[in-house]
Design a protein around this motif. Structure first.
Motif, PDB file in Angstrom:
ATOM      1  N   GLN A  37     -22.455  -7.447   6.473  1.00 29.09           N
ATOM      2  CA  GLN A  37     -22.893  -7.226   5.109  1.00 29.09           C
ATOM      3  C   GLN A  37     -21.701  -6.925   4.199  1.00 29.09           C
ATOM      4  O   GLN A  37     -20.978  -5.954   4.420  1.00 29.09           O
ATOM      5  N   LYS A  38     -21.547  -7.753   3.198  1.00 32.14           N
ATOM      6  CA  LYS A  38     -20.557  -7.510   2.162  1.00 32.14           C
ATOM      7  C   LYS A  38     -21.196  -6.638   1.077  1.00 32.14           C
ATOM      8  O   LYS A  38     -22.422  -6.574   0.947  1.00 32.14           O
ATOM      9  N   LYS A  40     -22.967  -5.052  -1.848  1.00 29.94           N
ATOM     10  CA  LYS A  40     -24.025  -5.445  -2.783  1.00 29.94           C
ATOM     11  C   LYS A  40     -24.639  -6.797  -2.438  1.00 29.94           C
ATOM     12  O   LYS A  40     -25.223  -7.464  -3.305  1.00 29.94           O
ATOM     13  N   LYS A  41     -24.506  -7.213  -1.189  1.00 29.58           N
ATOM     14  CA  LYS A  41     -25.083  -8.469  -0.716  1.00 29.58           C
ATOM     15  C   LYS A  41     -26.070  -8.184   0.410  1.00 29.58           C
ATOM     16  O   LYS A  41     -26.016  -7.126   1.024  1.00 29.58           O
ATOM     17  N   PRO A  42     -26.957  -9.129   0.706  1.00 30.92           N
ATOM     18  CA  PRO A  42     -27.869  -8.914   1.839  1.00 30.92           C
ATOM     19  C   PRO A  42     -27.134  -9.092   3.163  1.00 30.92           C
ATOM     20  O   PRO A  42     -26.079  -9.741   3.212  1.00 30.92           O
ATOM     21  N   GLU A  44     -26.104 -10.676   6.605  1.00 31.33           N
ATOM     22  CA  GLU A  44     -26.058 -12.053   7.121  1.00 31.33           C
ATOM     23  C   GLU A  44     -26.083 -11.999   8.641  1.00 31.33           C
ATOM     24  O   GLU A  44     -25.248 -11.325   9.263  1.00 31.33           O
TER      25      GLU A  44
ATOM     26  N   ASP B   9     -31.978  -8.292 -10.416  1.00 37.30           N
ATOM     27  CA  ASP B   9     -30.845  -7.620  -9.783  1.00 37.30           C
ATOM     28  C   ASP B   9     -31.038  -6.112  -9.816  1.00 37.30           C
ATOM     29  O   ASP B   9     -30.624  -5.408  -8.900  1.00 37.30           O
ATOM     30  N   ALA B 107     -31.851 -11.321  -1.985  1.00 39.41           N
ATOM     31  CA  ALA B 107     -30.541 -10.893  -2.472  1.00 39.41           C
ATOM     32  C   ALA B 107     -30.465  -9.395  -2.717  1.00 39.41           C
ATOM     33  O   ALA B 107     -29.377  -8.831  -2.831  1.00 39.41           O
TER      34      ALA B 107
END
Lengths: 115, 115
Positions: A37-38, A40-42, A44, B9, B107
């Motif tokens: 997870q990066k 503020k991203k979901p 992966e 967002d 997201a």
């Protein structure tokens, strides 16, 4: 006990280092997962193990090497990583090893920084 | 292909007011739908799920979600927001075409509850 435990919580490594992330669960779950997870991203999906066998590899670079020594343990071996691999690595488990409609149980994650 | 969309967002709401976090999905076959919450630098926590049955699902911390098949939606709701609800919320679907191994995340929507 309903926890998924990940160690270490934080890891800083150079691009030539070899390190490992560890994950452990004692809920009797038969499927275990690695996610990346990066910020503020979901999450992966990277890998899925079902009954200690690798079931899904989402075309992850070979510098990431998963291992499932037994039904309670999941490792992620890291070698020659790149700075862009810096992320939060999440381990998860779920009760069944297929046709599973249940939720994922996540660990707190290992924050990896590659210098 | 299976997909999940979270059109916002960020959602801002005053404490004590009702909140809604939106989610729509595209899944072939019966959808297995989930909501997870993530607090800063933590893993994901399961809130609730819809597998079958009653369209209104109740979950942890007073959250609920309504499955709407005709609108392919699974919006998360809470009658009265708390400041402590401020977090990142992910809608997710288990992909039945992968034996349920793959969970596809939206997201994410950042919820900010103002005192």
């Amino acid at each position: 006990d309903t926890e998924v435990t990940q160690t270490p919580k934080h890891l800083v490594m150079g691009m030539t280092n070899k390190k490992s992330l560890k994950c452990e669960q004692h809920m009797g779950h038969r499927a275990m997962y690695w996610y990346k997870q990066k910020a503020k991203k979901p999450p992966e999906l990277m890998f899925v193990y079902s009954y200690e066998k690798l079931s899904i590899n989402e075309s992850v670079p070979s510098r990431f090497s998963p291992e499932c020594p037994n039904s309670s343990l999941l490792n992620l071996h890291l070698h020659a990583l790149q700075p862009e691999d810096s992320a939060l690595y999440l381990c998860a488990s779920s009760p069944r090893g297929g046709l599973d409609t249940g939720e994922l149980f996540f660990g707190e994650g290992s924050r990896l920084t590659v210098l | 292909a299976q997909s999940v969309a979270q059109p916002e967002d960020q959602v801002n709401v005053a404490e004590g007011n009702p909140l809604t976090v939106k989610c729509t999905y595209s899944v072939s076959g019966n959808p297995y739908l989930f909501w997870y919450v993530q607090y800063p630098n933590r893993g994901l926590q399961f809130l609730l799920k819809y597998i079958t049955g009653d369209n209104l699902v109740k979950g942890s911390y007073g959250f609920e979600a309504e499955f709407n098949k005709s609108q392919t939606s699974f919006h998360l709701k809470k009658p009265s927001a708390l400041v402590s609800d401020s977090a990142l919320y992910f809608c997710a679907v288990r992909d039945p075409n992968t034996g349920g191994f793959k969970t596809i995340f939206g997201a994410g929507t950042r919820l900010f509850v103002k005192a």
